[in-house]
Design a protein around this motif. Structure first.
Motif, PDB file in Angstrom:
ATOM      1  N   TYR A 161       2.700   3.574   2.751  1.00 31.04           N
ATOM      2  CA  TYR A 161       1.675   4.507   3.395  1.00 31.04           C
ATOM      3  C   TYR A 161       1.623   4.183   4.773  1.00 31.04           C
ATOM      4  O   TYR A 161       2.217   2.751   5.310  1.00 31.04           O
TER       5      TYR A 161
ATOM      6  N   HIS B 160       0.723  -0.938  -0.021  1.00 34.66           N
ATOM      7  CA  HIS B 160       0.276   0.303   0.084  1.00 34.66           C
ATOM      8  C   HIS B 160       0.687   1.100  -0.106  1.00 34.66           C
ATOM      9  O   HIS B 160       1.943   1.437   1.178  1.00 34.66           O
ATOM     10  N   THR B 161       0.825   2.122  -0.505  1.00 32.60           N
ATOM     11  CA  THR B 161       1.425   3.377  -0.933  1.00 32.60           C
ATOM     12  C   THR B 161       0.771   4.817  -1.252  1.00 32.60           C
ATOM     13  O   THR B 161      -0.284   4.439  -1.219  1.00 32.60           O
ATOM     14  N   MET B 162       1.735   5.495  -0.787  1.00 30.09           N
ATOM     15  CA  MET B 162       1.268   6.871  -1.669  1.00 30.09           C
ATOM     16  C   MET B 162       2.517   7.866  -1.362  1.00 30.09           C
ATOM     17  O   MET B 162       3.693   7.933  -1.822  1.00 30.09           O
TER      18      MET B 162
ATOM     19  N   THR C 265       1.924   3.170   8.615  1.00 31.27           N
ATOM     20  CA  THR C 265       0.469   2.424  10.091  1.00 31.27           C
ATOM     21  C   THR C 265       0.892   2.957  10.339  1.00 31.27           C
ATOM     22  O   THR C 265       0.847   4.276  11.974  1.00 31.27           O
TER      23      THR C 265
END
Ligand SMILES: [Zn+2]
Ligand SMILES: [Zn+2]
Length: 357
Positions: free
Chosen positions: A24, A2-4, A26
């Motif tokens: 992303y 999961h990335t951003m 935690t």
């Protein structure tokens, strides 16, 4: 994974920074994840990250910068009970350690290990960030995300306002009409002061303040006699307090002539290290012989709730302070504009699209 998207500073300086996909965050048990809708460029701090680094002495790289943010709660940790996904929030970026002598003696502002999201912990120039829930402050409906991103500068100004300790009937001068001066001038106009006068060089900014009921005085960069003549007429006995946000030494020298014996000088703007001070001893001796008080204010902690109240009640109107907005992809263009465009007050980044749509 999961990335951003984020502004990632591997180290200080622009050549070590880029807009890229990163993991992303935690969400710890006592934390929340905020979806960032607006994050303001703090001119001094962001230029510091972009050049020599540090953001004062706070920075620890690699880091995602940005400490003036607002957005929606996206996720809450297991132990968080008073916030839920979808809440509109801003949050105090300050992280006092809680363990040093100052923290243990009720003075977290003076913490020896002071930290800040956006400096030594990942901040708001990203689509998402995690932050301890106790720092989070809910926003009233009528405050936009752009406005709410100013909670940090307002909170810092509130610190200077508190420490100026304005008493009933006092006369106050506020100099320098960048964002901080425009904020402080409004706070002081809602104080005990008999007169609080905002002094600045840009007429349009003073006109905006006047429309909020703030007294103003236009000064001339090249001719201090303009405002000095006016001040002599307005305050034949001088003023009780001067709050300088300009960091302009000639201006301060000019205004100090009007500070009453026993008066207070609040330094809120930092001076350029290259500034030539003929003799600091002269300045200090003047304070000494006139029994005046020097007050240094450089940051804040725990003032966010009050800052949001001042903004929400309109007693600190920040609606005209955001002059430019950019996508995160155009961060560097935004920072350069903030450095060079004289019309720029607050430049705000929208990491997850335009919040006003
Ligand atoms: Zn700031
Ligand atoms: Zn501490």
């Amino acid at each position: 994974m999961h990335t951003m998207k984020a502004l990632w500073h591997e180290a200080a300086g622009r050549s070590n920074a880029s807009i890229k996909m990163v993991p992303y965050p935690t969400c710890g048990d006592d934390e929340v994840i905020i979806k960032i809708m607006a994050c303001g460029i703090c001119k001094w701090a962001e230029i510091s990250h972009d050049t020599v680094g540090g953001g004062g002495t706070l920075a620890k790289y690699p880091v995602i910068t940005g400490h003036e943010f607002a957005g929606y709660v996206e996720e809450v940790g297991k132990l968080v009970t008073d916030l839920k996904a979808g809440d509109r929030v801003t949050a105090d970026n300050a992280i006092p350690c809680g363990n040093c002598w100052y923290c243990k003696n009720g003075k977290p502002l003076l913490c020896e290990n002071f930290g800040s999201y956006g400096h030594n912990k990942n901040g708001g120039f990203a689509q998402y960030m995690s932050i301890v829930a106790r720092n989070v402050v809910k926003l009233p409906e009528d405050l936009t995300f752009d406005q709410a991103s100013l909670a940090e500068p307002v909170a810092c100004a509130v610190e200077a306002f508190k420490r100026a300790d304005i008493q009933p009937g006092e006369n106050v001068l506020i100099s320098g009409m960048g964002p901080h001066g425009l904020i402080l001038a409004q706070l002081c106009s809602h104080s005990n002061a008999l007169h609080s006068v905002a002094i600045g060089l840009v007429e349009s900014r003073l006109k905006t303040l006047e429309s909020y009921g703030v007294e103003t005085l236009l000064s001339d960069r090249n001719d201090t006699s303009t405002h000095e003549t006016a001040l002599t007429k307005m305050f034949p006995n001088g003023v009780d307090c001067i709050i300088d946000t300009s960091g302009a030494w000639p201006m301060v020298q000019s205004l100090m002539k009007f500070l009453k014996k026993g008066g207070r000088f609040v330094q809120y703007g930092s001076y350029h290290s290259q500034i030539k001070m003929e003799s600091p001893a002269q300045f200090l001796n003047d304070l000494h012989f006139k029994n005046q008080t020097y007050v240094g204010v450089s940051c804040q902690v725990n003032n966010f709730p009050l800052a949001v109240e001042y903004m929400a009640t309109g007693k600190c109107n920040v609606s005209t302070l955001v002059t430019h907005t950019f996508d995160l992809d155009n961060y560097f263009e935004a920072l350069d504009l903030n450095k060079t465009d004289k019309s720029a007050l607050k430049v705000v980044i929208h990491p997850t699209g335009d919040p006003n749509k």
